[in-house]
Design a protein around this motif. Sequence first.
Motif, PDB file in Angstrom:
ATOM      1  N   HIS A 473       0.806  -1.229   0.000  1.00 14.65           N
ATOM      2  CA  HIS A 473       0.000   0.000   0.000  1.00 14.65           C
ATOM      3  C   HIS A 473       0.836   1.274   0.000  1.00 14.65           C
ATOM      4  N   GLU A 474       2.134   1.193  -0.319  1.00  9.33           N
ATOM      5  CA  GLU A 474       2.934   2.417  -0.245  1.00  9.33           C
ATOM      6  C   GLU A 474       2.537   3.439  -1.297  1.00  9.33           C
ATOM      7  N   ASP A 475       1.977   2.980  -2.434  1.00  6.11           N
ATOM      8  CA  ASP A 475       1.507   3.896  -3.469  1.00  6.11           C
ATOM      9  C   ASP A 475       0.031   4.203  -3.214  1.00  6.11           C
ATOM     10  N   SER A 476      -0.221   5.289  -2.502  1.00  2.76           N
ATOM     11  CA  SER A 476      -1.603   5.665  -2.174  1.00  2.76           C
ATOM     12  C   SER A 476      -1.703   7.176  -2.102  1.00  2.76           C
ATOM     13  N   ASN A 477      -2.909   7.676  -1.865  1.00  2.05           N
ATOM     14  CA  ASN A 477      -3.146   9.115  -1.890  1.00  2.05           C
ATOM     15  C   ASN A 477      -2.774   9.768  -0.562  1.00  2.05           C
ATOM     16  N   LEU A 478      -2.868  11.082  -0.529  1.00  2.00           N
ATOM     17  CA  LEU A 478      -2.486  11.854   0.648  1.00  2.00           C
ATOM     18  C   LEU A 478      -3.369  11.540   1.843  1.00  2.00           C
ATOM     19  N   GLY A 479      -4.653  11.298   1.604  1.00  2.00           N
ATOM     20  CA  GLY A 479      -5.561  10.998   2.710  1.00  2.00           C
ATOM     21  C   GLY A 479      -5.154   9.746   3.472  1.00  2.00           C
TER      22      GLY A 479
END
Length: 700
Positions: A473-479
């Motif tokens: 999950h390291e590639d995710s959005n700011l939220g």
Amino acid sequence: MQRIVDNALAVSKESVKTVTYESLNNIASCINGVSALLLTLLPGKANILEGLHGWELRPTLRGPRLPRWMQNGVSSFNHFIHELSVDSDTSSLDYSSGEEESDGPPPASPSSQCSRLSWASASAKSEGHWSDWITFILWWLILPLRILLWVPQYFLRLFFKRSSRAPASPRRNQHRPRFSKTNSSKYHDVPNRATDRRRGVVEDLHLAIEICIEAIFDFFHMATHLILSPSEAFGIMFSWFSPSSHSSKEKHDHVSDDETLQTATLGDADPSLTERPTRLYNTMNTDTRTCQDVITELGYPYEAIRVVTSDGYVLLLERIPRRDARKAVYLQHGILDSSMGWVSNGVVGSPAFAAYDQGYDVFLGNFRGLVSRDHVNKNISSKEYWRYSINEHGTEDIPAMIEKIHEIKTSELKLSQPNNTDEEINKEEPYKLCAVCHSLGGAAILMYVITRKIKEKPHRLSRLILLSPAGFHEDSNLGFTLVEYIFLFVSPVLSRLVPAFYIPTRFFRMLLNKLARDFHNYPALGGLVQTLMSYVVGGDSSNWVGVLGLPHYNMNDMPAVSFRVAQHLAQIKHTGKFRMFDYGSRRGNVEVYGSPEPLDLGESYRFIDVPVDLVAGKKDKVIRPSMVRKHYKVMREGGVDVSFNEFEYAHLDFTFSHREELLAYVMSRLLLVEPTSVEQRQTSQKGMKLKKKKKEGTVV
């Protein structure tokens, strides 16, 4: 004079009802209009709202409707109350799954020896304390109003008792033919009974206002009637002290208590009428259907299996049984979901029904974590119950359910093949089991396979089909990044205060269900909420508002997320590794894993010895396609037989949307696993016997 007063009160009552009804409608329309205005200012709404109307549970939902008491343009409270009684009486006919308020467990299945279980009627006992206090306080607050409303009703009852000597009241005689008409045409009313009768908050306000206005004007009507008829008022007062009136009252109450109406039950083998007590309302008017209700109302067989894990959690393993099938499929849901996701699109668009129609024995798994908190220890505290992470999903829940599946299938197939010995059954499994998992279920099934291989225990699976699996999950959005750091920073304190995330009381769960209905009835408001919720999860275009209206989020129960599960996901995102739960200290990790660091599951993919099919969604912003590709890359490096495919889907589209392309792909991957034929089993059994004889000869 009395007629003039009655006409004046009737006109005033209808005028007040019309004004209040139109005012409430205008307020709701204004809110919807403001929502539409705000929606035009929000960026990215076109992609987010693309699938807004595809969420409905296919069997029974329908579009918005006007309140039934305004269908003819004139309010009719008595007619509305009668319709409520008909709806309440026929609500039990909508589902032939045994929802008739029976608290006892259903009979056990003769084949699997596992009792059936329905959890929809199990309320959260721990929240009942607060509900009782709120009810007690509200009861005392409205006590003066209750007394004020009771007085005219009492006078009205005495008035009709004195003015009529008939054994039954005129109102009851007036309604009886209408009930008998409903019973006589039960087969013609099936389409109407299949429609959605749920009300939203706005419609509930309509109903509450209608009832209040009726009560107030009935009081004034009775008061003016007594003022204009003093002799009758004195007669009523005299009847209070008359001994004959008390005896007649007791007789009348006895008759009313014993009165039942003849109703026919849809689907009964005996078409004759049955006796059922009259019910005048349907509590809260929300959709509380279970997965069992959806499956059985579509004509499929159903079985509920009670599974107990080694740490005492009671799980519900649901089944669409094909007892003689040698190929089975196990479907496992993701976070904040249940088995309802696999059947929510009806016969045509649901993976569970598609697999059953292809000849599979279908098993629907449910993780621990329902608000009802079913456990062998009935006195378990909330803090103790919610103390689990993804570890327990993969090392406790899934093993318990798959071992139960193995027990059931081997016993059933052994009965169908009585010539096979126990040794032959144990040497080779007589069935093939595939797993289809979504989101968190995909991470848990990978953890299950790896840990079972490390422990040198059989996992009994032949193929894995993982739909947007969790794990990286390291590639995710700011939220999500902000939530990650908040969890890691405040987890030592927050874990003591918030053991899990869920809606705590039945009232607020009911309110959520009704608001979801209002979001559907007022598209602009629903679109605004949908867009805002999508922003929170990084712009994912799944129909988040529509999913809230599905029955597994109802007032009786709902899936929840324990604090440790959320903390585990934050740890995975922070480290960039798919690994087991970190207990926060070297000592804690050594006690559980035998090493100071948790087991890295990504580095252990070499233990996976079955084919794996990975499916990603190009529009998925919760688990991005790049993270599913990382699973694929690591598995290829570990020598796993793995495939990868992408579809134009968002995160929830894999389960809650009708996607024929996805169903065709999943079925094609399942068909790659062929069940062992009888000839092959006999050949393998002969080979094992020959090997055994050779070993015995060598020893001699």
